[in-house]
Design a protein around this motif. Structure first.
Motif, PDB file in Angstrom:
ATOM      1  N   GLN A  34       0.831  -1.202   0.000  1.00 39.48           N
ATOM      2  CA  GLN A  34       0.000   0.000   0.000  1.00 39.48           C
ATOM      3  C   GLN A  34       0.868   1.255   0.000  1.00 39.48           C
ATOM      4  OE1 GLN A  34      -2.607   0.254   3.367  1.00 39.48           O
ATOM      5  NE2 GLN A  34      -3.632   2.114   2.674  1.00 39.48           N
ATOM      6  N   ILE A  36       1.586   4.590   1.495  1.00 45.31           N
ATOM      7  CA  ILE A  36       1.284   5.263   2.760  1.00 45.31           C
ATOM      8  C   ILE A  36       1.945   6.637   2.743  1.00 45.31           C
ATOM      9  CG2 ILE A  36       1.408   5.149   5.275  1.00 45.31           C
ATOM     10  CD1 ILE A  36       1.727   2.134   4.993  1.00 45.31           C
ATOM     11  N   ARG A 190       0.553   1.823  12.990  1.00 43.72           N
ATOM     12  CA  ARG A 190      -0.682   2.221  12.318  1.00 43.72           C
ATOM     13  C   ARG A 190      -1.877   1.620  13.050  1.00 43.72           C
ATOM     14  NH1 ARG A 190      -0.883   0.749   6.299  1.00 43.72           N
ATOM     15  NH2 ARG A 190      -2.568   2.270   6.318  1.00 43.72           N
ATOM     16  N   SER A 193      -5.360  -0.152   8.882  1.00 46.27           N
ATOM     17  CA  SER A 193      -4.726  -0.343   7.574  1.00 46.27           C
ATOM     18  C   SER A 193      -5.567   0.258   6.455  1.00 46.27           C
ATOM     19  CB  SER A 193      -4.522  -1.839   7.309  1.00 46.27           C
ATOM     20  OG  SER A 193      -5.768  -2.525   7.338  1.00 46.27           O
ATOM     21  N   ALA A 196      -4.681   5.685   4.187  1.00 47.46           N
ATOM     22  CA  ALA A 196      -3.444   5.809   3.416  1.00 47.46           C
ATOM     23  C   ALA A 196      -2.587   6.951   3.928  1.00 47.46           C
ATOM     24  CB  ALA A 196      -3.772   6.031   1.942  1.00 47.46           C
ATOM     25  N   GLN A 198      -0.674   8.661   7.359  1.00 39.27           N
ATOM     26  CA  GLN A 198      -0.197   8.443   8.713  1.00 39.27           C
ATOM     27  C   GLN A 198       0.359   9.750   9.253  1.00 39.27           C
ATOM     28  OE1 GLN A 198      -0.191   5.440  10.658  1.00 39.27           O
ATOM     29  NE2 GLN A 198       0.293   6.931  12.246  1.00 39.27           N
TER      30      GLN A 198
END
Length: 226
Positions: A34, A36, A190, A193, A196, A198
């Motif tokens: 993914q 992030i 995180r 999940s 997207a 943080q």
């Protein structure tokens, strides 16, 4: 009867199918990681540049590639350089004046005496950690080399933003002003999940002006790479 290896011819159509399967697995693996986006700010909400965000994983960088830490306008450029363990770094001096760069940091103590241009040998950084750079002539010159080991890394820009492509849920964040030793990191987990983005807040120390003093070097340092 002699015994030996028996080779079988694989039909071309099977080879084509095998190639398709392998390609599909590679694409699936890449898509599973993914994207992030990290937004790093300090305790006052200001963006934090030059922070290294890292996660466990095999890096895309090749340690055979030579990294460069230049010297421009009596400053290290870039201010923070991220390399992988066992990667080598060149230290060109693009200024019209000479510099005498050094580090006393445990991962890689070294010294390159007064020089200009390309007059220095590359230095290989064979231990992970943070290497703090200085100049024995210009005390305002401070730079950092972050030596990663089996880590995916990203460096925050002037907006405090960085991007990692990973399936990891635990990350480390380093910034020079996190500690007086310039080497400490914090761990970020995180919570979900699904997001997207943080957000990370760092409690940074106030920046102090470097002390104006000259360093004395022992003869254990050589004038080139180690």
């Amino acid at each position: 009867m002699k015994k030996g290896l028996i080779f079988y011819a694989i039909p071309k159509r099977w080879l084509n199918k095998l190639a398709i399967i392998i390609t599909s697995l590679v694409v699936f693996s890449a898509s599973a990681a993914q994207e992030i986006r990290f937004k790093v700010v300090d305790q006052s909400g200001n963006p934090v540049p030059n922070a290294v965000v890292s996660a466990q994983g095999e890096p895309q960088d090749h340690i055979d590639d030579m990294a460069v830490m230049d010297q421009v306008n009596s400053q290290f450029l870039p201010h923070v350089l991220v390399v992988q363990k066992n990667q080598s770094v060149r230290f060109p001096n693009s200024d019209d004046i000479r510099h005498h760069i050094y580090s006393f940091s445990q991962p890689k103590p070294f010294e390159i005496r007064l020089y200009k241009g390309e007059g220095s040998s590359p230095v290989t950084f064979d231990k992970p950690g943070v290497v703090v750079l200085g100049c024995n002539i210009h005390d305002q010159m401070i730079g950092y080399i972050y030596v990663a080991e089996h880590e995916l890394t990203a460096l925050t820009d002037e907006n405090g933003e960085a991007i990692l492509h990973t399936q990891a849920t635990e990350f480390h964040v380093w910034q020079a002003k996190l500690s007086t030793s310039n080497s400490e990191r914090i761990t970020v987990t995180r919570e979900t999940s699904d997001s997207a983005v943080q957000n990370v807040t760092l409690n940074l120390l106030e920046e102090k002006k470097p002390e104006v003093k000259r360093r004395k070097f022992s003869r254990k340092f050589s004038s080139g790479a180690h």
